[in-house]
Write an enzyme that holds these catalytic residues in place. Sequence first.
Site, PDB file in Angstrom:
ATOM      1  N   CYS A 193      -5.865   0.877  -7.014  1.00 21.80           N
ATOM      2  CA  CYS A 193      -6.971   1.484  -6.283  1.00 21.80           C
ATOM      3  C   CYS A 193      -8.263   1.376  -7.087  1.00 21.80           C
ATOM      4  O   CYS A 193      -8.264   1.064  -8.263  1.00 21.80           O
ATOM      5  CB  CYS A 193      -6.709   2.949  -5.950  1.00 21.80           C
ATOM      6  N   LYS A 245      -3.241  -4.700 -11.076  1.00 19.38           N
ATOM      7  CA  LYS A 245      -3.508  -5.034 -12.472  1.00 19.38           C
ATOM      8  C   LYS A 245      -3.302  -3.829 -13.372  1.00 19.38           C
ATOM      9  O   LYS A 245      -2.660  -3.906 -14.402  1.00 19.38           O
ATOM     10  CB  LYS A 245      -4.946  -5.551 -12.603  1.00 19.38           C
TER      11      LYS A 245
END
EC number: 2.6.1.16
Length: 600
Positions: free
Chosen positions: A2, A595
């Site tokens: 997010c 990531k």
Amino acid sequence: MCGIVGYIGQLDAKEILLKGLEKLEYRGYDSAGIAVANEQGIHVFKEKGRIADLREVVDANIEAKAGIGHTRWATHGEPSYLNAHPHQSALGRFTLVHNGVIENYVQLKQEYLQDVELKSDTDTEVVVQVIEQFVNGGLDTEEAFRKTLTLLKGSYAIALFDNENRETIFVAKNKSPLLVGLGDTFNVVASDAMAMLQVTNEYVELMDKEMVIVTDDQVVIKNLDGDVISRASYIAELDASDIEKGTYPHYMLKETDEQPVVMRKIIQTYQDENGKLSVPGDIAAAVAEADRIYIIGCGTSYHAGLVGKQYIEMWANVPVEVHVASEFSYNMPLLSKKPLFIFLSQSGETADSRAVLVQVKALGHKALTITNVPGSTLSREADYTLLLHAGPEIAVASTKAYTAQIAVLAVLASVAADKNGIDIGFDLVKELGIAANAMEALCDQKDEMEMIAREYLTVSRNAFFIGRGLDYFVCVEGALKLKEISYIQAEGFAGGELKHGTIALIEQGTPVFALATQEHVNLSIRGNVKEVAARGANTCIISLKGLDDADDRFVLPEVNPALAPLVSVVPLQLIAYYAALHRGCDVDKPRNLAKSVTVE
């Protein structure tokens, strides 16, 4: 996982938000949205899919000087328009975006929202509805926001708009990254500095359980008791050009090519004025004096830790355990009397690792963070920090951070060995330089790596990587690279384990990659290759010069065998890249992956 961006100032808010969200795409997301405020009110645009899809639904003609934006990674509720952020309260007064996980949202819903009909399945909507309930009960917005924050259990980074005070963004943070960026006639907030580089490189760090009142000319930080907190800003070393692809088609390829440069920077950074490898004295002493070291990591960082364990044990003579962070939290082993914990995290924000750090600090143990991001949560909360100096890593599949972690662990082990009066037997500065040159030479052989990927992996459903000793640890990383970006079911195995079950999976044409860089196991791994070849495997041996055989598919430049992982991983990274490319996969943003994993 997010991302949040907020802006208030004099410029076109929607474009700053959209560009900022594009810089956060690498974190992983499944939907996105923005809310912008002008004299007519608050306007919400959101969409399932990519930022490009969001751009299609945003009113290009709308003018606004303030806004908040969000990229969502589904944790509560499926990826959908209704579950995408921003979320609005029942009466439409409040608009909110949120990263993290609210663990007690069900209880909050039952206690405060019995008469409110929720539109989504998210924990986030519960937060904005509770805020409105408190305002309806007589509190002002700041009081309602603060009261709600005191009720929340879990992690959050929040940005809130009030339709009756559209010149202010209310912000809060707990266990989820959030920064405030400063400007002359504007201020900006984001999960990551990279989202703000388009307008500023001056930032203020927020600590857990803090809230911020942001206007175009003021930033006021408070704790949850309402006390004002004074904190100095800092100038980031990042430049906007650091996060651009340049002429590269993908970030992953760019970052693979940057590895030799990173190696040389690490060598330069960790040398003293006499050219001797050095880390701060208290860190060297902590490693040398520990009776056992526990390396904690996730994914690629865990794999780097497996290599680092060998260096610390072989050179510094200190026993080491390597643990997956998510397992350690729930299955803590018996600890030694004087342990040192080393946390490996590219982002410094990995939630599972932070959970372990909180546990071990509560027990009074020392902790060292090795990270790529100064000022990150793990860096701030550990006793010591060593930086990777790898520059921003944007691609989800880690390349240069992995080799940087190994190099820094090698430096740390060497310095600790020296402090313990142990000679490691070679000049690490010189050998790291040779390894950097070898990595550079390998990056120039992309055509060969692409040919191998085409030959072995274009139509394969699975693949295996086998090695022994240090090679085995590189194999598990090579398998991870392949599976995460090409979606091929790939596994790394210790060569000697084949006969204990795995060999049953070998069939005609199964790709098997073998690493052979360690002399003492060279004959053994070649024996394993013959075993799988006899059962129909399509074998590819990657060997170190001096240990090579006429039938080997690729020969690596000669380097010190202890540092072979720095070199042998490069072909595996490139093979994975080209395999994904030829299979039509999104190399930089593979499906379902983020990531920076900031929720447990």
